[in-house]
Scaffold this motif. Structure first.
Motif, PDB file in Angstrom:
ATOM      1  N   ARG A 205       0.740  -1.311  -0.029  1.00 49.31           N
ATOM      2  CA  ARG A 205       0.143  -0.064  -0.154  1.00 49.31           C
ATOM      3  C   ARG A 205       0.735   1.317   0.123  1.00 49.31           C
ATOM      4  O   ARG A 205       0.494   2.323   0.004  1.00 49.31           O
ATOM      5  N   LEU A 206       2.183   1.138   0.084  1.00 46.49           N
ATOM      6  CA  LEU A 206       3.172   2.147   0.039  1.00 46.49           C
ATOM      7  C   LEU A 206       3.078   2.560  -1.309  1.00 46.49           C
ATOM      8  O   LEU A 206       2.726   1.939  -2.412  1.00 46.49           O
ATOM      9  N   PRO A 207       3.608   3.861  -1.722  1.00 48.77           N
ATOM     10  CA  PRO A 207       3.898   4.253  -3.210  1.00 48.77           C
ATOM     11  C   PRO A 207       4.954   3.467  -3.881  1.00 48.77           C
ATOM     12  O   PRO A 207       5.710   2.882  -3.303  1.00 48.77           O
ATOM     13  N   GLU A 208       4.310   3.084  -5.304  1.00 47.09           N
ATOM     14  CA  GLU A 208       5.201   2.194  -6.154  1.00 47.09           C
ATOM     15  C   GLU A 208       6.625   2.864  -6.101  1.00 47.09           C
ATOM     16  O   GLU A 208       6.680   4.072  -6.670  1.00 47.09           O
ATOM     17  N   VAL A 209       7.820   2.079  -6.298  1.00 49.61           N
ATOM     18  CA  VAL A 209       8.937   2.731  -6.348  1.00 49.61           C
ATOM     19  C   VAL A 209       9.704   1.565  -7.339  1.00 49.61           C
ATOM     20  O   VAL A 209       9.530   0.597  -7.476  1.00 49.61           O
ATOM     21  N   ARG A 210      10.640   2.020  -8.126  1.00 44.50           N
ATOM     22  CA  ARG A 210      11.657   1.167  -8.953  1.00 44.50           C
ATOM     23  C   ARG A 210      13.122   1.253  -8.677  1.00 44.50           C
ATOM     24  O   ARG A 210      13.662   0.565  -9.358  1.00 44.50           O
ATOM     25  N   THR A 211      13.580   2.191  -7.880  1.00 47.22           N
ATOM     26  CA  THR A 211      14.886   2.238  -7.635  1.00 47.22           C
ATOM     27  C   THR A 211      15.233   1.504  -6.190  1.00 47.22           C
ATOM     28  O   THR A 211      14.286   1.216  -5.352  1.00 47.22           O
ATOM     29  N   ARG A 212      16.498   1.191  -5.960  1.00 46.61           N
ATOM     30  CA  ARG A 212      16.684   0.514  -4.685  1.00 46.61           C
ATOM     31  C   ARG A 212      16.509   1.434  -3.656  1.00 46.61           C
ATOM     32  O   ARG A 212      16.210   1.132  -2.497  1.00 46.61           O
ATOM     33  N   ALA A 213      17.011   2.597  -3.896  1.00 48.97           N
ATOM     34  CA  ALA A 213      16.915   3.603  -2.757  1.00 48.97           C
ATOM     35  C   ALA A 213      15.377   3.930  -2.246  1.00 48.97           C
ATOM     36  O   ALA A 213      14.895   4.005  -1.197  1.00 48.97           O
ATOM     37  N   GLY A 214      14.406   3.576  -3.234  1.00 48.47           N
ATOM     38  CA  GLY A 214      12.921   3.892  -3.241  1.00 48.47           C
ATOM     39  C   GLY A 214      12.571   2.466  -2.158  1.00 48.47           C
ATOM     40  O   GLY A 214      11.675   2.694  -1.316  1.00 48.47           O
ATOM     41  N   HIS A 215      12.860   1.235  -2.716  1.00 50.46           N
ATOM     42  CA  HIS A 215      12.683   0.051  -1.987  1.00 50.46           C
ATOM     43  C   HIS A 215      13.321   0.200  -0.651  1.00 50.46           C
ATOM     44  O   HIS A 215      12.450  -0.355   0.348  1.00 50.46           O
ATOM     45  N   MET A 216      14.294   0.527  -0.464  1.00 50.60           N
ATOM     46  CA  MET A 216      14.818   0.605   1.106  1.00 50.60           C
ATOM     47  C   MET A 216      14.061   1.651   1.916  1.00 50.60           C
ATOM     48  O   MET A 216      13.790   1.186   2.901  1.00 50.60           O
ATOM     49  N   ALA A 217      13.665   2.672   1.265  1.00 54.07           N
ATOM     50  CA  ALA A 217      12.628   3.676   1.925  1.00 54.07           C
ATOM     51  C   ALA A 217      11.251   3.098   2.465  1.00 54.07           C
ATOM     52  O   ALA A 217      11.082   3.119   3.439  1.00 54.07           O
ATOM     53  N   ASN A 218      10.668   2.311   1.435  1.00 53.98           N
ATOM     54  CA  ASN A 218       9.619   1.524   1.631  1.00 53.98           C
ATOM     55  C   ASN A 218       9.817   0.544   2.695  1.00 53.98           C
ATOM     56  O   ASN A 218       8.809   0.269   3.714  1.00 53.98           O
ATOM     57  N   ASP A 219      10.814  -0.111   2.852  1.00 52.04           N
ATOM     58  CA  ASP A 219      11.025  -1.031   3.725  1.00 52.04           C
ATOM     59  C   ASP A 219      11.329  -0.800   4.945  1.00 52.04           C
ATOM     60  O   ASP A 219      10.969  -1.142   6.125  1.00 52.04           O
ATOM     61  N   PHE A 220      11.902   0.705   5.022  1.00 53.47           N
ATOM     62  CA  PHE A 220      12.236   1.388   6.331  1.00 53.47           C
ATOM     63  C   PHE A 220      10.976   1.711   7.071  1.00 53.47           C
ATOM     64  O   PHE A 220      10.631   1.506   8.146  1.00 53.47           O
TER      65      PHE A 220
END
Length: 302
Positions: A205-220
């Motif tokens: 349900r978090l904003p969709e991301v495509r970069t590694r940094a974006g995935h790390m932010a969502n995981d955080f």
């Protein structure tokens, strides 16, 4: 609405992608890597958040304000700031490895049988989470020693981790190392169910991301929100655990009786019972954000 997964979507694909690899090697196999990644994630977290945890412990044990707890640590000096670091470092790196690793192993094993019996996946994964949490409780002695080393009332009695373990075993036996086990068990199983059960759905349900940094932010964000919420939910159990484990020798007081003692000492006030919960919220937000983001990053690296 489709079936709600109880795993992070990215993690769920890993075993299928790597199923042909060896179990153990120079690079961890598809099963062993969950233990390694969990351990490294916990190691990173402990080094960053230990001083915060020490302030929180003083609030849980003595019911003091955060400013007073910080003043206590300032008076004790920088030398004692990281006193008691080794037990949580050993305990947390091992328990988080067990938490993630055994959850994956139990899930894999139980799902194999669940497909034959028609047991819902949610039930199966919840059982796996409880079993992993119960296994974690075997390392309660590390929490026990950490409590004694952080309590300034025992500074003159216990020198370091090894000395504390040796003293407890020599003078009181193995049972004394497991003081506070019941609140640990009551905390671990249910919190694991919520953590693993909601981790995937929240991330979806978090904003969709495509970069590694974006995935790390969502995981955080995902791990941090869950950790903070669960920290508040199970906070009274941690208060009970800290109070029970601060005692050395004597009768083993039941969990409920310890809670009532703390309740009476703090004037029957919910606010005072939850003193330290605000700091715990922010510490858990940071800790579980670091753990979840580091764990997911390392899974991709390995």
């Amino acid at each position: 609405m489709g079936v709600v997964t109880t795993m992070d979507p990215d993690s769920a694909r890993q075993p299928q992608q790597l199923s042909g690899h060896a179990l153990v090697g120079a690079v961890p196999g598809p099963r062993g890597k969950h233990y390694v990644c969990g351990s490294l994630a916990a190691f990173t977290n402990i080094l960053v958040t230990f001083p915060i945890q020490k302030v929180l412990f003083r609030q849980q044990l003595h019911g003091v304000r955060v400013t007073e707890a910080v003043c206590q640590l300032q008076k004790e000096g920088l030398r004692n700031l990281y006193r008691g670091l080794l037990p949580p470092l050993l305990q947390k790196t091992t328990t988080v490895a067990i938490m993630f690793g055994l959850y994956e192993d139990f899930s894999r094993l139980l799902l194999r049988h669940a497909r034959k019996s028609g047991t819902p996946e949610l039930v199966t994964r919840s059982v796996a989470a409880v079993l992993a949490g119960t296994a974690e409780a075997a390392l309660t002695p590390f929490e026990r020693v950490q409590t004694l080393l952080q309590d300034h009332r025992h500074h003159g009695r216990f020198n370091n981790t090894v000395h504390t373990f040796r003293t407890l075993l020599r003078d009181y036996g193995v049972r004394e190392c497991y003081r506070g086990l019941v609140p640990v068990l009551l905390r671990n199983g249910p919190s694991n169910i919520f953590f693993f059960g909601l981790r995937g759905p929240i991330k979806q349900r978090l904003p969709e991301v495509r970069t590694r940094a974006g995935h790390m932010a969502n995981d955080f964000v995902c791990g941090g929100l869950l950790g903070a919420a669960l920290g508040i939910m199970f906070y009274p159990l941690n208060v009970v655990k800290s109070r029970a484990q601060a005692q050395v020798g004597g009768e083993f007081v039941p969990c409920g009786q310890v809670l009532m003692t703390v309740w009476r000492e703090r004037g029957g006030s919910i606010v005072l019972l939850f003193r330290g919960a605000t700091l715990n919220y922010h510490r858990s937000l940071l800790s579980w954000g670091i753990i979840n983001a580091t764990y997911e990053l390392l899974l991709k690296v390995f």
